[in-house]
Design an enzyme around this catalytic site. Structure first.
Site, short mmCIF file in Angstrom:
data_model
loop_
_atom_site.label_atom_id
_atom_site.label_comp_id
_atom_site.label_asym_id
_atom_site.label_seq_id
_atom_site.Cartn_x
_atom_site.Cartn_y
_atom_site.Cartn_z
N GLY A 193 -5.01 8.25 5.28
CA GLY A 193 -4.09 9.17 5.93
C GLY A 193 -2.86 9.43 5.08
O GLY A 193 -2.34 10.55 5.00
N LYS A 200 -4.82 5.83 14.53
CA LYS A 200 -4.89 5.19 13.21
C LYS A 200 -6.35 5.22 12.73
O LYS A 200 -7.13 6.02 13.23
CB LYS A 200 -4.34 3.76 13.28
CG LYS A 200 -2.85 3.71 13.62
CD LYS A 200 -2.02 4.27 12.49
CE LYS A 200 -0.54 4.26 12.84
NZ LYS A 200 0.26 4.94 11.82
N ARG A 223 2.94 5.93 -3.29
CA ARG A 223 4.10 6.72 -3.73
C ARG A 223 4.34 6.57 -5.22
O ARG A 223 4.72 7.52 -5.90
CB ARG A 223 5.33 6.31 -2.91
CG ARG A 223 5.24 6.85 -1.46
CD ARG A 223 6.08 6.04 -0.51
NE ARG A 223 6.14 6.60 0.83
CZ ARG A 223 5.24 6.42 1.80
NH1 ARG A 223 4.16 5.69 1.57
NH2 ARG A 223 5.40 6.96 2.99
N GLN A 270 4.69 9.26 7.19
CA GLN A 270 3.80 10.18 6.49
C GLN A 270 4.27 11.61 6.69
O GLN A 270 4.28 12.41 5.75
CB GLN A 270 2.36 10.00 6.99
CG GLN A 270 1.80 8.64 6.60
CD GLN A 270 0.40 8.39 7.13
OE1 GLN A 270 -0.13 9.17 7.91
NE2 GLN A 270 -0.20 7.30 6.71
N ARG A 304 -7.41 -3.29 9.13
CA ARG A 304 -6.43 -4.17 9.79
C ARG A 304 -7.08 -4.93 10.95
O ARG A 304 -6.74 -6.08 11.21
CB ARG A 304 -5.21 -3.38 10.24
CG ARG A 304 -4.59 -2.59 9.09
CD ARG A 304 -3.10 -2.67 9.06
NE ARG A 304 -2.57 -1.75 8.06
CZ ARG A 304 -2.27 -2.08 6.80
NH1 ARG A 304 -2.43 -3.31 6.37
NH2 ARG A 304 -1.80 -1.18 5.96
N SER A 315 7.29 9.12 12.05
CA SER A 315 6.16 8.92 11.13
C SER A 315 6.63 9.10 9.70
O SER A 315 7.13 10.17 9.32
CB SER A 315 5.05 9.92 11.44
OG SER A 315 4.21 10.07 10.31
N ASP A 328 1.57 -1.18 12.01
CA ASP A 328 0.28 -1.61 11.45
C ASP A 328 -0.03 -3.07 11.76
O ASP A 328 -1.16 -3.53 11.53
CB ASP A 328 0.27 -1.39 9.93
CG ASP A 328 0.32 0.09 9.57
OD1 ASP A 328 -0.07 0.92 10.40
OD2 ASP A 328 0.76 0.40 8.45
N LYS A 347 0.83 -1.22 0.00
CA LYS A 347 0.00 0.00 0.00
C LYS A 347 0.86 1.25 0.00
O LYS A 347 0.64 2.17 -0.79
CB LYS A 347 -0.92 -0.06 1.23
CG LYS A 347 -1.85 1.11 1.39
CD LYS A 347 -3.16 0.67 1.99
CE LYS A 347 -3.29 0.91 3.47
NZ LYS A 347 -3.25 2.32 3.84
N SER A 348 1.84 1.31 0.88
CA SER A 348 2.67 2.52 0.97
C SER A 348 3.40 2.76 -0.35
O SER A 348 3.50 3.90 -0.82
CB SER A 348 3.72 2.35 2.08
OG SER A 348 3.09 2.28 3.33
C1 S3P Z 1 2.41 4.88 6.21
C2 S3P Z 1 3.00 5.22 7.40
C3 S3P Z 1 2.50 4.78 8.71
C4 S3P Z 1 1.55 3.60 8.58
C5 S3P Z 1 0.54 3.81 7.49
C6 S3P Z 1 1.23 4.00 6.15
C7 S3P Z 1 2.99 5.40 4.96
O1 S3P Z 1 1.81 5.86 9.32
O2 S3P Z 1 0.89 3.38 9.80
O3 S3P Z 1 -0.32 2.70 7.39
O4 S3P Z 1 2.65 4.90 3.87
O5 S3P Z 1 3.79 6.34 5.02
P1 S3P Z 1 2.57 7.00 10.16
O6 S3P Z 1 3.48 7.72 9.24
O7 S3P Z 1 1.48 7.90 10.66
O8 S3P Z 1 3.28 6.29 11.26
#
Ligand code: S3P
Length: 443
Positions: free
Chosen positions: A96, A345, A28, A171, A391, A169, A318, A23-24
């Protein structure tokens, strides 16, 4: 899509499977390809709601994205200055990552944008990005002084900052690195621990002036165009985690999960389960887009309770709901601390994990920054609720695989946020699982 999942203990998990793309990395890949000059080719893209929200937003800003199939995209990048003003509000849905990464990107644009989404995302903290973006000169506004979305971003001149992140983080880090591509000077971001580094890896491979040394990352305005990419997105270790826990807890299991991303900032769950006594072997595969990949071969039996905290937490943030399920089957006490981020979350994952696992008979207790589980406990199937958290829905399905009798999971459609085909994957492993619409479900 199934609202209700019914699942039964079907014995050991034996065989081979894959999991959907990370997913991450999928988020990107879409955002960064849009900023390249030229056509990018993405395979094994995660066809889930969150990544689709990112894709729709990039389209709304003028990027042409061809869906050759739901998991195969061709993206014509417009260059870092080529995005155009969207006509309406940009809908991040429940994601998020979409909201926080794009807030950084949009802070550098010469047009007005508004980021919004579901009630759940509008309740998640945004000050963590709004404050540092404002100190770069970004004009970002939100509810309650910028603490919550919708976020409105108007053009402003960005100046580089040196920023000490209070929490690890990815993000937040990615948001600031993206803003840094549009700022005057060198943006420096220090993180307290090693949050996932997919942004750095991917942007560096595209030729962006990003560098990372230890927990410090730099970003500045590129002098030459970003190169397009050809990427096969590795399988998501966060999705593999459900199968790893199920196979670790069900003795006589022997499961191979093919082509999983094993970036060290993400493998905390593999280390945790191994430390608890599971056998997880890695068979290395070729790197994909600068990311290490392996087949994971897991066999079950004999888990021991352990304590987890400190820097290990961010590498499995996660996966903690499903780690709690593993802990119910481990001998002795498992303690998870330093995990207060779980409270912000998709749901308050400490509260929701504890309340739902208790319904199944787990001996689990909430702590302000985590939970304590005493095991082993025979779980008993009953009706539980995902609270709209993908999750948690899948962690509960894993609990249902271990429990006696039948477990019914309400609001299970959210599994598709990150693991489309979750029940099909289980069924192929001979798990007894039934997916029902709310309309056809009578208790
Ligand atoms: C993510 C970062 C994490 C993770 C989220 C995906 C990302 O969050 O929990 O599911 O893709 O950068 P945080 O950056 O808030 O820790």
């Amino acid at each position: 899509m199934a609202d209700i999942l019914k699942i039964r203990n079907s014995g050991p998990l034996v065989g081979r499977c894959t999991v959907p793309g990370d997913k991450s990395i999928s988020h990107r890949a879409v955002i960064f390809s849009s900023l390249a000059e030229g056509r990018s080719y993405i395979r094994n893209f995660l066809d889930g709601h969150d990544c689709r929200a990112t894709m729709n937003i990039m389209r709304a800003m003028g990027v042409a994205i061809d869906e050759i199939s739901p998991t195969q995209l061709e993206i014509d990048g417009v260059g870092i200055d080529g995005l155009r003003e969207p006509d309406g509000v940009l809908d991040c849905d429940n994601s998020g990552t979409t909201m926080r990464l794009l807030a950084g990107l949009l802070s550098g644009q010469e047009f007005v944008s508004v980021l919004s989404g579901t009630a759940q995302i509008r309740g998640r903290p945004m000050a963590r990005i709004v404050e540092p973006l404002r100190s770069m000169g970004a004009q970002v506004y939100g509810r309650q002084g910028g603490r919550y979305a919708p976020l409105t971003i108007v053009p402003g001149r960005l100046e580089a900052i040196e920023y000490e992140m209070p929490i690890a983080s990815a993000q937040v880090k990615s948001c600031l690195l993206l803003a840094g591509l549009y700022a005057h000077g060198l943006t420096v971001v220090h993180q307290p621990g090693p949050a996932r580094d997919h942004t750095e890896r991917m942007l560096i491979s595209m030729g962006a002036p990003i560098s990372a040394l230890g927990n410090t990352t730099h970003s500045e305005r590129p002098q030459s165009p970003l190169k397009p990419m050809s990427l096969f997105v590795p399988g998501d270790i966060s999705s593999a985690a459900f199968l790893l826990v199920a196979a670790s807890a069900l003795s006589d299991s022997n499961l191979t999960i093919l082509d999983v991303g094993i970036n060290a900032t993400r493998t905390g769950i593999v280390d945790a389960l191994s430390e608890m006594g599971a056998s997880i072997r890695r068979r290395e595969r070729p790197h994909q887009g600068g990311e290490p990949v392996a087949d994971l071969i897991v066999s079950g039996g004999g888990l021991q309770g352990l304590e987890f905290g400190g820097g290990q937490i961010v590498t499995m943030i996660d996966e903690l709901p499903v780690l709690a399920v593993a802990a119910t089957q481990a001998e002795g006490r498992t303690v998870v601390r330093d995990a207060q981020e779980l409270r912000v979350k998709e749901t308050d994952r400490i509260a929701t994990t504890v309340s739902e696992l208790k319904k199944l008979g787990a001996r689990i207790h909430e702590r302000p920054d985590g939970f304590i589980v005493d095991g082993p406990t025979p779980l008993r199937g009953t009706t539980v609720d995902s609270h709209g958290d993908h999750r948690l829905a899948m962690a509960l399905a894993v609990a249902g695989l271990i429990a006696d009798g039948e477990t019914t999971i309400r609001n299970a459609h959210v599994t598709a946020d990150s693991f489309p085909g979750f029940e099909t994957t289980l069924r192929a492993l001979e798990v007894e699982v039934q997916a029902l619409d709310r309309a056809s479900y009578n208790e």
